[in-house]
Design an enzyme around this catalytic site. Structure first.
Site, PDB file in Angstrom:
ATOM      1  N   LYS A  41       0.821  -1.213   0.000  1.00 27.59           N
ATOM      2  CA  LYS A  41       0.000   0.000   0.000  1.00 27.59           C
ATOM      3  C   LYS A  41       0.858   1.267   0.000  1.00 27.59           C
ATOM      4  CE  LYS A  41      -1.470   1.260   3.924  1.00 27.59           C
ATOM      5  NZ  LYS A  41      -2.111   1.399   5.235  1.00 27.59           N
ATOM      6  N   THR A  42       1.798   1.359   0.943  1.00 23.74           N
ATOM      7  CA  THR A  42       2.637   2.559   1.031  1.00 23.74           C
ATOM      8  C   THR A  42       3.480   2.718  -0.226  1.00 23.74           C
ATOM      9  OG1 THR A  42       2.726   2.322   3.440  1.00 23.74           O
ATOM     10  CG2 THR A  42       4.372   3.753   2.421  1.00 23.74           C
ATOM     11  N   ASP A 212      -4.899   7.857   3.520  1.00 25.47           N
ATOM     12  CA  ASP A 212      -4.544   6.497   3.931  1.00 25.47           C
ATOM     13  C   ASP A 212      -5.449   6.066   5.089  1.00 25.47           C
ATOM     14  OD1 ASP A 212      -3.199   4.126   4.034  1.00 25.47           O
ATOM     15  OD2 ASP A 212      -1.427   4.925   5.042  1.00 25.47           O
ATOM     16  N   GLU A 213      -5.625   4.749   5.256  1.00 26.37           N
ATOM     17  CA  GLU A 213      -6.432   4.167   6.349  1.00 26.37           C
ATOM     18  C   GLU A 213      -7.829   4.787   6.387  1.00 26.37           C
ATOM     19  OE1 GLU A 213      -5.273   1.649   7.617  1.00 26.37           O
ATOM     20  OE2 GLU A 213      -3.108   1.776   7.885  1.00 26.37           O
ATOM     21  N   GLN A 243      -9.442  -4.221   8.386  1.00 24.50           N
ATOM     22  CA  GLN A 243      -8.555  -3.682   9.417  1.00 24.50           C
ATOM     23  C   GLN A 243      -9.154  -2.451  10.096  1.00 24.50           C
ATOM     24  OE1 GLN A 243      -4.149  -3.979   8.640  1.00 24.50           O
ATOM     25  NE2 GLN A 243      -4.819  -4.260   6.525  1.00 24.50           N
ATOM     26  N   ARG A 601       0.371  -9.353  11.280  1.00 20.77           N
ATOM     27  CA  ARG A 601       1.634  -8.657  11.547  1.00 20.77           C
ATOM     28  C   ARG A 601       2.805  -9.623  11.364  1.00 20.77           C
ATOM     29  NH1 ARG A 601       0.105  -4.747   9.918  1.00 20.77           N
ATOM     30  NH2 ARG A 601      -1.753  -5.971   9.518  1.00 20.77           N
TER      31      ARG A 601
END
Length: 661
Positions: A41-42, A212-213, A243, A601
């Site tokens: 994503k980043t 983002d998010e 998430q 994670r």
């Protein structure tokens, strides 16, 4: 017009997969990027920005990148700096930093002075304590949560529930009287500003907006994004409905799921290839999350090679749970400790690990304290994130308060705090007398401190306060010609700060704060001090997580989002903890998402531990394994059992953490 930015050339088709490339090359209109965990994503956001500037000639000033944490913003800015040979980068920051920038320039339009202060949670509690004399801290924290939700839902005090109307009104009035805003005000008041003054919206340069998010936006953040995107309609929202874990803060996953209703003709791109975790971890986590109804189907697949099965360990009690975690860490590092040698539990490992390869995740702060004690006993180096926030620690808060009243002596809350702490022999009675004097004569609190001779105080108290004021004025003179980091060191030296806080861990926290201040040394003195005060007021504990330290990371499941570790333990996978049962019951979909975040994670190994018995508040409590564990297919699981086998010897507690090895 082409921007003057120069850069490294990028071969986007080699750097990105097909879906990432599609997202990078889609610039106009509305786009929703549904990005599963570990799907790049980043990377996609960064290269999309580089593509806009280098290939399309878009002025960096017209690009806005909004993140949820300062740490994420710093990471994104650093990655952009590596690819763009220019200091003229786009605005990359959190919602709060963006709103602070806007308000610092235009707050006067809605009746807020430009030099307003930002009250952090501790300041807010102290303010409510002034309003509600004698109230307990826990009740005030609950009260602030309710007020926060009302603010973010744009409910005014007059329209609040009856039992909150008066205190909510008085709280807002007290903030205004102190020329202060809280975190919620930063966004809510910016929305009000842009709604009432469209000319400010037109002045803002942003034509291409990425958020983002997006699944974690609350009503205020959602309204802000819609306002910013209104002019040009170029909005890119990135996130993952699986998430969404911040409903307790007012976040609404529907903002993500219904993005297409708000922005017509939007383009949907799904990043569904996970580059982080093994197929075993991905398959197991997908089986857990697929039970949720409020989600955008992910169909996440793993790009990496097979790994070990998911370890699911039944511990006979919470002490055995700690043993399993610490022994496993020891064994993965080569089995070097006394404990392993005594038990002859040495095993061959393909790759000897370092401490920073491990993370232990947990649901509640209480578990964090127990884990911390266990790691101290075993001498394993660690850092804990998401328990006591870094900026709420007394040694940090006291020093920050001192710096705040050096910058602004009329910061009454900070001035009171440092006088209590550092003016010897001065207590609440004296402070109350000074406060009453300031009210009667309608002067600021600090001005009243300068008129000690006219206040009925003992000679010893006057002498102590006089010495304090002399030091304070000395610090204000020092800051004019010196760097920020030198100011902090100077203050610590003159007030013998390390004599007050002798504990090494507390001193390390102060050194960490000094280290953080170095980035402000290039600014003019008062400007650097103000920027530092603003930044620290908005910092989250997660922002202080240091990935470079060779220590085990202990953190809450909430704090773990966005991070990754080769080996992850999730402790307390018991019903009542995961999912967590609170007063209102269980929000099972949210809890399932939180467990999913924890599972994803892990890069190489995932260990899930539950206990048959736990010691809760001094009582032994029988537990059952989490219902979520039943959703993981048995062919993906290796079952283990851990008994309480090791007993601590009285003189075996390590003085230094590294002494275990």
């Amino acid at each position: 017009m082409k921007s003057m930015t120069t850069s490294h050339k990028c071969n986007y088709s080699e750097l990105l997969n097909e879906k990432q490339l599609e997202a990078v090359e889609t610039l106009d209109g509305a786009m929703l990027i549904a990005a599963g965990p570990g799907s790049g994503k980043t990377r996609t956001i960064v290269y999309r920005t580089v593509y806009m500037i280098n290939e399309q000639g878009i002025d960096p000033k017209e690009i806005l990148l909004i993140t949820f944490t300062k740490k994420a913003a710093i990471e994104m800015r650093e990655r952009l700096s590596e690819l763009l040979d220019s200091e003229n980068l786009p605005f990359v920051g959190t919602f709060h930093s963006l709103c602070l920038t806007i308000l610092r320039n235009y707050s006067f339009k809605i009746g807020i002075e430009k030099n307003f202060k930002i009250f952090d949670p501790t300041d807010q509690i102290e303010l409510l304590q002034e309003i509600l004399k004698g109230a307990k801290k826990k009740s005030l924290q609950d009260l602030l949560k309710r007020i926060s939700k009302l603010k973010n839902d744009f409910v005014a005090p007059l329209n609040a529930p009856f039992d909150l109307q008066e205190v909510y009104r008085d709280y807002q009035g007290a903030l205004k009287a102190k020329n202060a805003v809280d975190f919620d005000d930063l966004i809510v008041k910016t929305v009000r500003l842009l709604e009432k003054h469209s000319e400010v919206l037109e002045i803002l340069p942003f034509k291409y907006i990425s958020v983002d998010e997006y699944q974690d936006t609350n009503k205020a953040q959602y309204k802000l994004v819609k306002l910013l995107a209104k002019r040009n309609g170029n909005i890119c929202a990135i996130g993952d409905s699986d998430q969404a874990i911040y409903a307790f803060r007012g976040a609404n996953v529907e903002n993500f799921l219904k993005f297409g209703e708000d922005f017509k003709n939007m383009k949907l791109i799904k990043l569904d290839k996970n580059y982080r975790s093994t197929p075993q971890i991905i398959k197991a986590s997908e089986k857990v999350i697929e039970k949720n109804e409020k989600r955008m189907q992910g169909d996440l697949c793993a790009a990496g090679e097979d790994g070990p099965l998911i370890s699911v360990c039944e511990a006979n009690n919470d002490y055995a749970e700690m043993d399993y975690i610490t022994q496993t860490i020891d064994l993965k590092m080569g089995g070097l400790s006394r404990q392993s040698k005594e038990l002859k539990q040495i095993e061959d490992v393909n790759e000897v690990r370092k401490f920073s390869d491990f993370a232990v995740l947990f649901r509640t702060h209480l578990q964090g304290r127990v884990l911390e004690e266990a790691f101290l006993r075993k001498g394993i180096p660690y850092q804990i994130v998401g328990a006591i926030p870094f900026y709420d620690r007394a040694e940090v808060k006291d020093l920050l308060s001192y710096l705040r009243c050096i910058y602004d002596p009329n910061d009454e809350n900070s001035m009171k705090r440092v006088i209590r702490k550092f003016a010897k022999g001065v207590g609440e009675t004296t402070i109350e007398k000074i406060k009453n004097y300031s009210i009667v004569y309608e002067i600021p609190f600090y001005q009243a401190c300068l008129e000690l001779d006219t206040i009925s105080l003992t000679n010893d108290v006057k002498k102590s306060l006089g010495n304090f004021i002399k030091s304070h004025e000395n610090f204000r003179n020092f800051v004019v010609e010196n760097k920020l980091s030198d100011l902090i060191k100077f203050v610590c030296e003159k007030i013998t700060y390390f004599e007050i806080y002798k504990d090494k861990r507390r001193q390390d926290n102060v050194f960490e704060l000094i280290g953080y201040s170095l980035q402000f040394d290039d600014l003019p003195p008062y400007e650097g001090l103000k920027a530092f005060i603003d930044e620290t007021a908005m910092m989250q504990d997660k922002d202080m997580y240091d990935q470079s330290k060779n220590v085990v990371t202990l953190m809450t499941l909430h704090a773990s989002k966005g991070l990754e570790f080769p080996i992850v333990f999730i402790s307390g996978v018991d019903d009542g903890l995961i999912p967590y049962e609170f007063d209102e019951g269980i929000n099972e979909e949210e809890e399932r998402r939180l467990f999913y975040v924890g599972m994803t994670r892990a890069e190489k190994e995932l260990h899930l531990i539950y206990a048959k018995e736990r010691n809760w508040f001094g009582e032994k409590t029988e537990m059952k394994k989490s219902r979520f564990l039943n959703d993981i297919p048995s062919d993906l699981v290796q079952e283990k059992f851990q008994e309480r086998a090791i007993r601590e010897k009285k003189k075996e507690v390590a003085d230094e953490q590294e002494s275990m090895f």
